[in-house]
Each structure stands twice: as C-alpha cells, then as structure tokens.
Motif scaffolding. Structure first.
Motif, short mmCIF file in Angstrom:
data_model
loop_
_atom_site.label_atom_id
_atom_site.label_comp_id
_atom_site.label_asym_id
_atom_site.label_seq_id
_atom_site.Cartn_x
_atom_site.Cartn_y
_atom_site.Cartn_z
N HIS A 10 29.10 44.18 35.80
CA HIS A 10 29.10 44.63 34.41
C HIS A 10 29.36 46.13 34.26
O HIS A 10 29.07 46.70 33.20
CB HIS A 10 27.77 44.26 33.76
CG HIS A 10 27.57 42.79 33.63
ND1 HIS A 10 27.00 42.02 34.62
CD2 HIS A 10 27.91 41.93 32.64
CE1 HIS A 10 26.98 40.77 34.24
NE2 HIS A 10 27.54 40.68 33.05
N ALA A 12 31.92 47.82 33.64
CA ALA A 12 32.83 48.18 32.56
C ALA A 12 32.13 48.19 31.19
O ALA A 12 32.65 48.75 30.23
CB ALA A 12 34.01 47.23 32.52
N ASP A 13 30.96 47.59 31.12
CA ASP A 13 30.23 47.52 29.85
C ASP A 13 29.54 48.84 29.58
O ASP A 13 28.61 49.21 30.29
CB ASP A 13 29.20 46.39 29.93
CG ASP A 13 28.35 46.26 28.68
OD1 ASP A 13 28.59 46.98 27.69
OD2 ASP A 13 27.43 45.42 28.70
N PRO A 14 29.98 49.57 28.53
CA PRO A 14 29.34 50.86 28.24
C PRO A 14 27.86 50.71 27.86
O PRO A 14 27.10 51.67 27.96
CB PRO A 14 30.13 51.42 27.06
CG PRO A 14 31.23 50.48 26.78
CD PRO A 14 31.06 49.27 27.63
N GLY A 15 27.44 49.53 27.46
CA GLY A 15 26.05 49.30 27.09
C GLY A 15 25.15 48.92 28.25
O GLY A 15 23.98 48.63 28.06
N LEU A 16 25.70 48.94 29.45
CA LEU A 16 24.91 48.61 30.63
C LEU A 16 23.82 49.67 30.80
O LEU A 16 24.11 50.84 31.00
CB LEU A 16 25.81 48.58 31.87
CG LEU A 16 25.15 48.18 33.19
CD1 LEU A 16 24.70 46.73 33.13
CD2 LEU A 16 26.14 48.37 34.33
N ARG A 51 30.32 53.78 38.98
CA ARG A 51 31.42 53.97 38.02
C ARG A 51 32.35 55.09 38.48
O ARG A 51 33.57 54.96 38.42
CB ARG A 51 30.86 54.28 36.64
CG ARG A 51 30.30 53.07 35.95
CD ARG A 51 29.71 53.43 34.60
NE ARG A 51 29.39 52.21 33.86
CZ ARG A 51 28.58 52.17 32.82
NH1 ARG A 51 28.01 53.30 32.38
NH2 ARG A 51 28.35 51.04 32.20
N GLY A 77 33.44 52.04 31.82
CA GLY A 77 32.22 52.16 31.04
C GLY A 77 31.86 53.54 30.52
O GLY A 77 30.82 53.70 29.89
N THR A 79 32.21 56.24 27.82
CA THR A 79 32.69 56.24 26.43
C THR A 79 33.17 57.61 25.99
O THR A 79 33.93 57.70 25.03
CB THR A 79 31.57 55.77 25.48
OG1 THR A 79 30.43 56.60 25.67
CG2 THR A 79 31.21 54.32 25.75
#
Length: 125
Positions: A10, A12-16, A51, A77, A79
């Motif tokens: 996960h 790539a998920d900025p909310g991780l 990352r 990820g 932003t």
C-alpha cells in the motif's frame, strides 16, 4: 512480517498511516509502534524509507513522457513535491532532479562502454 508486507503493498496510498495499518491487522496503534520500536525505527520512518527507495529507483529509469520528479513522488504516496524533495535530499544528500540527471548520465556511459567492449555486455554464467 505481515505488517511490513501490508505496508509495501500500500505504499502508493498517501493515506497510509499507523491508524489504518493497525486497524487492518486488528492491533492497537500503540502495539504497532512497539513492533517497530524493537528495530529502532518508527512506523512513519520505515514507510518514508521504503517510499524514498522506490522513488530513487524509479528516478534512475528512463523517464516516460510526463514522468517528472513530482509524478514519481506521487506514484509512491508523496502528496507534496516540496516535502518529497526535502526528504529525498535529507536521505541521499542530493536533490531528486540531480539524482535523475547524474544517474541517467552514469547509466548512459556504462551502457556505451559495454557496447564498445569486444563480445558485448558481460554476462553472468
């Protein structure tokens, strides 16, 4: 290992973030932090390191049209391009754009040298 695997899947998920990771594994945020504490790193630091490594690797690949530094950062990820640049410079001592330019130049020189060598590129047995 399952927590790290989840994080890697996960990235790539900025909310991780720790709360989401803990919830996905049915543990408390406090326990999640304790797992990483034994390795001398926080959950956030481990995520950022992973990352940044992927960004570093992708920056050395030949860029596709429109695949600038900011696009690579977003893919993994980050932003904020400015935050990514500061984190990258802090980790590797060079700006992401410089890394890409110098890395691609080194790669081109290495490729040219291998093509000129008798017998072509070296191959492992």
């Amino acid at each position: 290992m399952r927590v790290k695997d989840h994080i890697l899947r996960h990235l790539a998920d900025p909310g991780l973030a720790p709360p989401a990771i803990a919830a996905a594994h049915f543990v408390s945020v406090r326990y999640l932090h304790k797992l990483f504490q034994s390795e001398g790193v926080t959950v956030g630091e481990w995520i950022r390191t992973q990352r940044l490594e992927r960004c570093r690797r992708d920056l050395l690949r030949s860029p596709a049209p429109g695949d600038g530094v900011a696009a690579v950062a977003r893919r993994w990820g980050f932003t904020s391009p400015s935050h990514f640049s500061r984190a990258f410079r802090a980790a590797y001592g060079v700006a992401p754009r410089e890394w890409r330019i110098h890395g691609l130049a080194r790669e081109a020189v290495t490729d040219a040298a291998e093509r000129e060598r008798p017998g072509g590129p070296a191959r492992c047995p």
